[in-house]
Structure formats: structure tokens, C-alpha cells
Write a protein that holds these residues in place. Structure first.
Motif, PDB file in Angstrom:
ATOM      1  N   PHE A  15       0.768 -17.403  -7.619  1.00 26.13           N
ATOM      2  CA  PHE A  15      -0.516 -17.345  -8.305  1.00 26.13           C
ATOM      3  C   PHE A  15      -1.222 -18.682  -8.183  1.00 26.13           C
ATOM      4  N   THR A  36      -2.745 -15.467 -18.579  1.00 24.16           N
ATOM      5  CA  THR A  36      -2.784 -14.016 -18.401  1.00 24.16           C
ATOM      6  C   THR A  36      -4.224 -13.539 -18.207  1.00 24.16           C
ATOM      7  N   GLY A  40      -2.861 -14.263 -14.287  1.00 20.34           N
ATOM      8  CA  GLY A  40      -1.478 -14.724 -14.176  1.00 20.34           C
ATOM      9  C   GLY A  40      -1.382 -16.092 -13.547  1.00 20.34           C
ATOM     10  N   ASP A  85       2.303 -10.053 -18.433  1.00 23.33           N
ATOM     11  CA  ASP A  85       2.267  -9.749 -17.007  1.00 23.33           C
ATOM     12  C   ASP A  85       1.911 -10.977 -16.169  1.00 23.33           C
ATOM     13  N   ASN A  86       2.630 -11.122 -15.052  1.00 23.55           N
ATOM     14  CA  ASN A  86       2.316 -12.106 -14.012  1.00 23.55           C
ATOM     15  C   ASN A  86       2.392 -13.559 -14.491  1.00 23.55           C
ATOM     16  N   ASN A  90       6.411  -8.600 -13.600  1.00 21.39           N
ATOM     17  CA  ASN A  90       6.326  -9.853 -12.828  1.00 21.39           C
ATOM     18  C   ASN A  90       6.368 -11.085 -13.736  1.00 21.39           C
TER      19      ASN A  90
END
Length: 194
Positions: free
Chosen positions: A2, A33, A37, A56-57, A101
Motif C-alpha cells: 500500500f 483505513t 489501507g 481491512d488492508n 488483509n
């Protein structure tokens, strides 16, 4: 993976081991987030905190000479309000539910300071209840509880001194665990990975 990487210091975390850094760390995770992410980084320091929720992420990177310290007050561990089989499933330092993730990594340490929590006659695996310090049952938080998560990585960290179980991975899929050091003898029910 990311593009976004932020430090918890940017959100007011002090890392002095005295002031509660929960709001700052959670704000950093929430902001990351919201950007789709990324990495939330803990620089060197001692970060005292209650429950933190991963989403998430998110990669929570606990860097070298950084320690995430569990608060010794149960009030800093809000219940997850789940339909859990046991009450103690609801209390933990690092939580995630239905997240995808997520990664816990770095060369730092997650320390639950579990010896500060009382224990008694909790019978779910106390070997000799006659030796219990009290006939009362106490709630003690786990170090990590991830439920129904997918693509979870836990790597390189030292996990230690949970007040109860160290790492409860419930109904998770695609787990990757590598290079974790585990020291968990601070209290009773000191499971490693469940």
C-alpha cells in the motif's frame, strides 16, 4: 503493498509507557483505513494501550525497540459484544472481526503485562483448583483475538505476557505465521496459538 504509511506519533501517541495511547493508535488505523489501507508504524517507545481494532488492508508495524504494552486496567478493554461461548473471549488487546488483509509485523514486542491481572478458580484449564489464589473467577484479556478474518499475517514480532490466551484465531482463513517469538507464562491459561 500500500502507498500509505503513517506514524502513530502523527496522531498524538507519546510512547512513554505512562499515558494511554489507545485513541492515537486507533485514530491512525482508522485514518489509514479511510485512505484504502496501508502501514501504521510504531517507532521506538513503549505504547500503553487498551483494545485496538485492526481493519481491512492494515499493516500494524511495531518497529525495533517499540513495545505495545497492554493496559493493566480491565476498563481499557471494552467488550466486543460477541455471542462468544466464554466471557473472556470478548476482551483482548488486539482485535479484528471480519477483516481482510491484515498484518502484524515488525521487530518489536506486544506485551500484555498479564501478571498484573488477578486469577482464581477459572476451571477451563487450571490444573489444580485447590491451588487457586482465590475461589472467585476473573476476566483477563487475551493478547490477540481475530475472528472470521481472511488473509492474516503475523510475523517477526515477540508476543509475550498475555493475561490469558496469547493468540486466538477463530474461524480465520489464509493464515501466515512466521518468525514469531512467544513467551507466555505471566498468568494462567497461557496458551500460545489457538
Amino acid at each position: 503493498m500500500f502507498a500509505h504509511s503513517i506514524s502513530v506519533h502523527d496522531f498524538g501517541a507519546r510512547g512513554d509507557g505512562v499515558g494511554l495511547d489507545t485513541p492515537a493508535i486507533q485514530s491512525a488505523i482508522d485514518a489509514c483505513t479511510a485512505q484504502g489501507g496501508g502501514v501504521v508504524f510504531l517507532p521506538p517507545g513503549n505504547y500503553l494501550t487498551g483494545t485496538i481494532t485492526l481493519k481491512d488492508n492494515i499493516t500494524l508495524h511495531i518497529g525495533p525497540n517499540a513495545r505495545l504494552l497492554g493496559s493493566t486496567s480491565l476498563a481499557d478493554y471494552p467488550t466486543m459484544n460477541s455471542a462468544a461461548l466464554y466471557d473472556y473471549y470478548d476482551y483482548c488487546l488486539l482485535s479484528a472481526r471480519g477483516a481482510r488483509n491484515i498484518t502484524l509485523t515488525g521487530e518489536g514486542c506486544v506485551d500484555g503485562q498479564g501478571a498484573a491481572f488477578p486469577y482464581g478458580s477459572e476451571g477451563f484449564n487450571f490444573e489444580d483448583e485447590d491451588a487457586a489464589a482465590s475461589t472467585q473467577s476473573f476476566i483477563r484479556p487475551m493478547l490477540i483475538h481475530f475472528a472470521a478474518c481472511q488473509n492474516v499475517t503475523i510475523s517477526k514480532l515477540t508476543l509475550q505476557h498475555a493475561a490469558s490466551w496469547c493468540c486466538n484465531l477463530e474461524k480465520c482463513k489464509e493464515m501466515h505465521i512466521d518468525g514469531v517469538q512467544l513467551f507466555n507464562r505471566a498468568n494462567q491459561n497461557n496458551d500460545g496459538f489457538d
